[in-house]
Design a protein around this motif. Structure first.
Motif, PDB file in Angstrom:
ATOM      1  N   SER A 144      -7.907  -0.935   0.006  1.00  0.00           N
ATOM      2  CA  SER A 144      -6.845  -0.318   0.810  1.00  0.00           C
ATOM      3  C   SER A 144      -6.774  -0.958   2.186  1.00  0.00           C
ATOM      4  CB  SER A 144      -7.037   1.199   0.901  1.00  0.00           C
ATOM      5  OG  SER A 144      -8.243   1.528   1.543  1.00  0.00           O
ATOM      6  N   TRP A 145      -7.930  -1.282   2.756  1.00  0.00           N
ATOM      7  CA  TRP A 145      -7.932  -1.956   4.060  1.00  0.00           C
ATOM      8  C   TRP A 145      -7.383  -3.372   3.934  1.00  0.00           C
ATOM      9  CZ3 TRP A 145      -9.974  -0.476   9.031  1.00  0.00           C
ATOM     10  CH2 TRP A 145     -10.205   0.897   9.108  1.00  0.00           C
ATOM     11  N   ARG A 146      -7.692  -4.043   2.846  1.00  0.00           N
ATOM     12  CA  ARG A 146      -7.125  -5.378   2.622  1.00  0.00           C
ATOM     13  C   ARG A 146      -5.611  -5.288   2.456  1.00  0.00           C
ATOM     14  NH1 ARG A 146     -11.414  -8.374  -1.460  1.00  0.00           N
ATOM     15  NH2 ARG A 146     -12.909  -8.959   0.177  1.00  0.00           N
ATOM     16  N   ALA A 147      -5.144  -4.287   1.711  1.00  0.00           N
ATOM     17  CA  ALA A 147      -3.706  -4.124   1.493  1.00  0.00           C
ATOM     18  C   ALA A 147      -2.972  -3.851   2.797  1.00  0.00           C
ATOM     19  CB  ALA A 147      -3.446  -2.989   0.496  1.00  0.00           C
ATOM     20  N   ALA A 148      -3.653  -3.219   3.744  1.00  0.00           N
ATOM     21  CA  ALA A 148      -3.041  -2.921   5.038  1.00  0.00           C
ATOM     22  C   ALA A 148      -3.191  -4.085   6.023  1.00  0.00           C
ATOM     23  CB  ALA A 148      -3.660  -1.658   5.631  1.00  0.00           C
ATOM     24  N   LEU A 192      -6.090  -5.276   7.071  1.00  0.00           N
ATOM     25  CA  LEU A 192      -7.262  -5.039   7.923  1.00  0.00           C
ATOM     26  C   LEU A 192      -8.562  -5.376   7.200  1.00  0.00           C
ATOM     27  CD1 LEU A 192      -6.103  -1.591   9.344  1.00  0.00           C
ATOM     28  CD2 LEU A 192      -6.115  -3.777  10.555  1.00  0.00           C
ATOM     29  N   GLY A 193      -8.491  -6.302   6.270  1.00  0.00           N
ATOM     30  CA  GLY A 193      -9.646  -6.655   5.468  1.00  0.00           C
ATOM     31  C   GLY A 193     -10.857  -7.109   6.258  1.00  0.00           C
ATOM     32  N   PHE A 194     -10.627  -7.709   7.419  1.00  0.00           N
ATOM     33  CA  PHE A 194     -11.763  -8.176   8.216  1.00  0.00           C
ATOM     34  C   PHE A 194     -12.633  -7.008   8.674  1.00  0.00           C
ATOM     35  CE2 PHE A 194      -9.983  -6.966  12.337  1.00  0.00           C
ATOM     36  CZ  PHE A 194      -8.629  -6.923  12.057  1.00  0.00           C
ATOM     37  N   TRP A 195     -12.059  -5.815   8.860  1.00  0.00           N
ATOM     38  CA  TRP A 195     -12.844  -4.640   9.256  1.00  0.00           C
ATOM     39  C   TRP A 195     -13.685  -4.126   8.098  1.00  0.00           C
ATOM     40  CZ3 TRP A 195     -13.641  -3.805  14.089  1.00  0.00           C
ATOM     41  CH2 TRP A 195     -12.663  -4.158  15.029  1.00  0.00           C
ATOM     42  N   ALA A 196     -13.226  -4.350   6.873  1.00  0.00           N
ATOM     43  CA  ALA A 196     -13.942  -3.863   5.697  1.00  0.00           C
ATOM     44  C   ALA A 196     -14.832  -4.936   5.079  1.00  0.00           C
ATOM     45  CB  ALA A 196     -12.944  -3.357   4.660  1.00  0.00           C
ATOM     46  N   LEU A 205       0.836  -1.197   0.000  1.00  0.00           N
ATOM     47  CA  LEU A 205       0.000   0.000   0.000  1.00  0.00           C
ATOM     48  C   LEU A 205       0.872   1.248   0.000  1.00  0.00           C
ATOM     49  CD1 LEU A 205      -2.909   1.089   0.116  1.00  0.00           C
ATOM     50  CD2 LEU A 205      -2.786   0.932   2.611  1.00  0.00           C
ATOM     51  N   LEU A 206       0.641   2.108  -0.995  1.00  0.00           N
ATOM     52  CA  LEU A 206       1.328   3.380  -1.115  1.00  0.00           C
ATOM     53  C   LEU A 206       0.300   4.499  -0.988  1.00  0.00           C
ATOM     54  CD1 LEU A 206       3.472   2.485  -4.254  1.00  0.00           C
ATOM     55  CD2 LEU A 206       4.147   2.293  -1.849  1.00  0.00           C
ATOM     56  N   PHE A 207       0.727   5.663  -0.534  1.00  0.00           N
ATOM     57  CA  PHE A 207      -0.181   6.774  -0.303  1.00  0.00           C
ATOM     58  C   PHE A 207       0.225   7.993  -1.124  1.00  0.00           C
ATOM     59  CE2 PHE A 207      -2.286   4.779   3.206  1.00  0.00           C
ATOM     60  CZ  PHE A 207      -1.334   3.941   3.768  1.00  0.00           C
ATOM     61  N   VAL A 208      -0.759   8.637  -1.753  1.00  0.00           N
ATOM     62  CA  VAL A 208      -0.539   9.887  -2.479  1.00  0.00           C
ATOM     63  C   VAL A 208      -1.589  10.879  -1.997  1.00  0.00           C
ATOM     64  CG1 VAL A 208      -0.550  11.041  -4.723  1.00  0.00           C
ATOM     65  CG2 VAL A 208       0.411   8.729  -4.510  1.00  0.00           C
TER      66      VAL A 208
END
Length: 152
Positions: A81-85, A87-91, A36-39
């Motif tokens: 993005s949550w899966r990439a971090a 944290l997919g279970f939250w999403a 995961l990259l952020f812009v």
């Protein structure tokens, strides 16, 4: 949705939005290396035209792009993005068909209200304050037009 993920996912977010900045801060705290990259689209260095969009379009909803050029927007950008971090279970509720129409409606409502939420406390508020004065940026309302995403 996709059989093979082409990481990293690049998430384009509005760093001036207090709620968005809080979510990004959470994601950065859990980011999985090389996934995961952020812009920050509010950065002076960001140019939406390079991607084939206007700033207003990028600001109208969350955008993310996989390494192979595939774009996801809105709730799907949030989900991936949550899966990439990691944290997919939250999403996971974003994938539930029965809830999806209600969540889509809520997301569209949030996108319309978001420009008016600049007054909320920002997680980086300390860096925005100089000489006992704090600057609260004004967000431009997103246009109602919904251009089609270009595939790269």
């Amino acid at each position: 949705m996709y059989n093979k993920m082409n990481w990293p996912l690049t998430l384009y977010f509005d760093g001036e939005c207090p709620l968005c900045a809080r979510e990004i801060k959470l994601l950065r705290g859990h980011v999985v290396k090389d996934r995961l990259l952020f812009v920050d689209i509010s950065s002076d260095a960001f140019d939406a035209k390079v991607l084939g969009f206007t700033f207003e379009h990028m600001q109208s909803k969350l955008h993310a792009r996989f390494a192979d050029g595939r774009w996801v927007t809105g709730l799907d950008a949030t989900l991936w993005s949550w899966r990439a971090a990691g944290l997919g279970f939250w999403a996971a509720p974003l994938t539930w068909r029965a809830l999806r129409p209600l969540l889509e409606f809520g997301y569209r409502l949030f996108c319309r209200l978001r420009p008016h939420l600049a007054w909320l406390p920002h997680p980086d508020s300390g860096r925005r304050c100089v000489d006992n004065r704090c600057a609260v940026p004004t967000s431009k309302p997103a246009s109602d037009e919904q251009p089609t995403l270009k595939k790269k």
